[in-house]
Design a protein around this motif. Structure first.
Motif, PDB file in Angstrom:
ATOM      1  N   ALA A 182       0.856  -1.040  -0.176  1.00  0.00           N
ATOM      2  CA  ALA A 182      -0.049  -0.324  -0.538  1.00  0.00           C
ATOM      3  C   ALA A 182       1.203   1.548  -0.380  1.00  0.00           C
ATOM      4  O   ALA A 182       0.442   2.731  -0.747  1.00  0.00           O
ATOM      5  N   GLN A 183       2.019   1.285   0.527  1.00  0.00           N
ATOM      6  CA  GLN A 183       3.044   2.019   0.672  1.00  0.00           C
ATOM      7  C   GLN A 183       3.608   2.284  -0.717  1.00  0.00           C
ATOM      8  O   GLN A 183       4.142   3.737  -0.907  1.00  0.00           O
ATOM      9  N   VAL A 184       4.158   1.113  -1.552  1.00  0.00           N
ATOM     10  CA  VAL A 184       4.558   1.992  -2.925  1.00  0.00           C
ATOM     11  C   VAL A 184       3.487   1.884  -4.107  1.00  0.00           C
ATOM     12  O   VAL A 184       3.595   3.192  -3.895  1.00  0.00           O
ATOM     13  N   GLY A 185       2.304   2.191  -3.380  1.00  0.00           N
ATOM     14  CA  GLY A 185       1.707   2.416  -4.022  1.00  0.00           C
ATOM     15  C   GLY A 185       1.107   4.077  -4.110  1.00  0.00           C
ATOM     16  O   GLY A 185       0.881   4.766  -4.930  1.00  0.00           O
ATOM     17  N   LYS A 186       1.011   4.320  -3.134  1.00  0.00           N
ATOM     18  CA  LYS A 186       1.113   6.012  -2.483  1.00  0.00           C
ATOM     19  C   LYS A 186       2.295   6.515  -3.545  1.00  0.00           C
ATOM     20  O   LYS A 186       1.886   7.006  -3.884  1.00  0.00           O
ATOM     21  N   ALA A 187       3.256   5.802  -3.148  1.00  0.00           N
ATOM     22  CA  ALA A 187       4.304   6.182  -3.033  1.00  0.00           C
ATOM     23  C   ALA A 187       4.541   6.677  -4.844  1.00  0.00           C
ATOM     24  O   ALA A 187       4.773   7.821  -5.589  1.00  0.00           O
ATOM     25  N   ILE A 188       3.664   5.596  -5.467  1.00  0.00           N
ATOM     26  CA  ILE A 188       3.667   5.666  -7.192  1.00  0.00           C
ATOM     27  C   ILE A 188       2.665   6.240  -7.569  1.00  0.00           C
ATOM     28  O   ILE A 188       2.636   7.356  -8.549  1.00  0.00           O
ATOM     29  N   ALA A 189       2.003   6.164  -7.017  1.00  0.00           N
ATOM     30  CA  ALA A 189       0.601   7.382  -7.106  1.00  0.00           C
ATOM     31  C   ALA A 189       0.954   8.651  -7.347  1.00  0.00           C
ATOM     32  O   ALA A 189       0.725   9.366  -7.883  1.00  0.00           O
ATOM     33  N   GLY A 190       1.618   9.171  -6.238  1.00  0.00           N
ATOM     34  CA  GLY A 190       1.890  10.735  -5.575  1.00  0.00           C
ATOM     35  C   GLY A 190       3.501  11.036  -6.576  1.00  0.00           C
ATOM     36  O   GLY A 190       3.726  12.298  -6.372  1.00  0.00           O
ATOM     37  N   CYS A 191       4.096  10.222  -7.910  1.00  0.00           N
ATOM     38  CA  CYS A 191       5.356  10.309  -8.320  1.00  0.00           C
ATOM     39  C   CYS A 191       5.174  11.210  -9.256  1.00  0.00           C
ATOM     40  O   CYS A 191       5.721  11.874  -9.705  1.00  0.00           O
ATOM     41  N   GLY A 192       3.622  11.655 -10.186  1.00  0.00           N
ATOM     42  CA  GLY A 192       3.964  12.211 -11.062  1.00  0.00           C
ATOM     43  C   GLY A 192       4.322  11.726 -12.121  1.00  0.00           C
ATOM     44  O   GLY A 192       4.119  12.029 -13.671  1.00  0.00           O
ATOM     45  N   LEU A 193       4.430  10.622 -12.850  1.00  0.00           N
ATOM     46  CA  LEU A 193       5.260   9.983 -13.613  1.00  0.00           C
ATOM     47  C   LEU A 193       4.320   9.486 -14.359  1.00  0.00           C
ATOM     48  O   LEU A 193       3.391   8.802 -13.173  1.00  0.00           O
ATOM     49  N   PRO A 194       4.312   8.874 -15.210  1.00  0.00           N
ATOM     50  CA  PRO A 194       3.345   8.536 -16.372  1.00  0.00           C
ATOM     51  C   PRO A 194       3.267   6.886 -15.989  1.00  0.00           C
ATOM     52  O   PRO A 194       4.102   6.123 -15.440  1.00  0.00           O
ATOM     53  N   ARG A 195       2.096   6.205 -15.901  1.00  0.00           N
ATOM     54  CA  ARG A 195       2.169   4.682 -15.545  1.00  0.00           C
ATOM     55  C   ARG A 195       3.547   4.173 -16.264  1.00  0.00           C
ATOM     56  O   ARG A 195       4.134   3.305 -15.949  1.00  0.00           O
ATOM     57  N   ASP A 196       2.896   4.070 -17.691  1.00  0.00           N
ATOM     58  CA  ASP A 196       4.487   3.820 -18.116  1.00  0.00           C
ATOM     59  C   ASP A 196       5.553   3.940 -18.416  1.00  0.00           C
ATOM     60  O   ASP A 196       6.634   2.820 -18.820  1.00  0.00           O
TER      61      ASP A 196
END
Length: 284
Positions: free
Chosen positions: A62-76
């Motif tokens: 869940a914490q990894v998810g929060k970090a990637i959601a908030g990083c501002g990078l496109p998913r790909d």
């Protein structure tokens, strides 16, 4: 945020025929507490890491998810890996846990999902792998693989299903070079991933490593990680300290020569700092 210049390795198998590449250098989250995970992963992404490795067992998806959601990078631009817990090998539980992983990470599609341990003495290798193939066929994961599988485990599931794992994530470092298994991987077309790439820190004061570090003007950790990269393994060091996360990424301004590579490889003792695959059974 510029990505690190690590090359991407093509995954040949376990991808349902769709092209998938994996960044060779990633960031690991093993034994990083949920409290520290989001900050550490955010720091890694800011420093250019694009491959993040987690697992159900780590308790920090869940914490990894929060970090990637908030990083501002496109998913790909991100490659995310997680792993099936030992308690979830039964097909119904595996399906529930995979759904939970996607929810925790906030993803519709995971890049790579691995069977964390084979559980060969108490589980059903073939049944578990068949369920992983089901996930791949569903389109909710781009590639599937295994972790901590021995050659006989790999041959069993491939023979039974006709589907070869994309990767096998195993303990590798200069004291455990795993050459026979890496050779099997090359023969089967499986990408080798190295967990515990620094031997949990035990080998950083080895005289050979220190000598190569002095000769190259780099740290012992950088020398060992560079050894991994030049061997062609996917590697993902971990840390909660920004300066160490940065240090572990600074691997592309030097190369080890053939003699240095050979000297480091000659340190092999077949010594594990982690568990042997046959020792991890039941609920762990």
């Amino acid at each position: 945020m510029n990505a690190l210049p690590a090359r991407a390795i093509e995954l040949i198998h376990g991808t349902a025929g769709r092209p998938v590449t994996i960044p060779q250098l990633g960031f690991g989250t093993y034994k990083i507490t949920p409290h520290d995970t989001e900050t550490a992963v955010r720091a890694a992404i800011e420093l250019g890491y694009r491959h993040i490795d987690t697992a159900q067992m780590y308790g920090n998806e869940a914490q990894v998810g929060k970090a990637i959601a908030g990083c501002g990078l496109p998913r790909d631009q991100l490659f995310i890996t997680s792993k099936l817990n030992n308690t979830a090998h039964e097909p119904a539980r595996a399906r529930e846990s995979f759904d939970a992983t996607l929810r925790a990470l906030g993803l519709e599609v995971l890049d790579l999902f691995l069977v964390h341990w084979p559980m060969a003495l108490s589980g059903d290798l073939i049944g578990t792998w068949a369920t992983m193939i089901e996930f791949l066929d569903s389109g909710r994961v781009r590639a599937i693989g295994v972790s901590n599988h021995q050659r006989e485990h790999l041959e069993t599931i491939i023979k039974a299903t006709g589907v070869t794992p994309a990767v096998n994530q195993i303990e590798i470092h200069p004291y455990l070079t795993q050459e026979p298994l890496r050779t099997a991987h090359r023969q089967l077309g499986i990408v080798t991933q190295a967990w515990s790439p620094l031997g949990r820190g035990h080998l950083l004061r080895d005289p050979v490593i220190e000598s190569v570090a002095r000769a190259t003007g780099h740290t012992s950790a950088q020398v060992v990680l560079r050894w991994h990269l030049q061997r062609g393994d996917v590697v993902f060091p971990k840390s909660v300290h920004p300066e160490r996360i940065a240090e572990n990424s600074q691997l592309f301004d030097f190369e080890l020569d053939d003699d240095q590579l050979a000297r480091i490889s000659a340190l092999n003792r077949d010594h594990r700092f982690g568990s042997h695959p046959d020792e991890v059974q039941g609920a762990k």
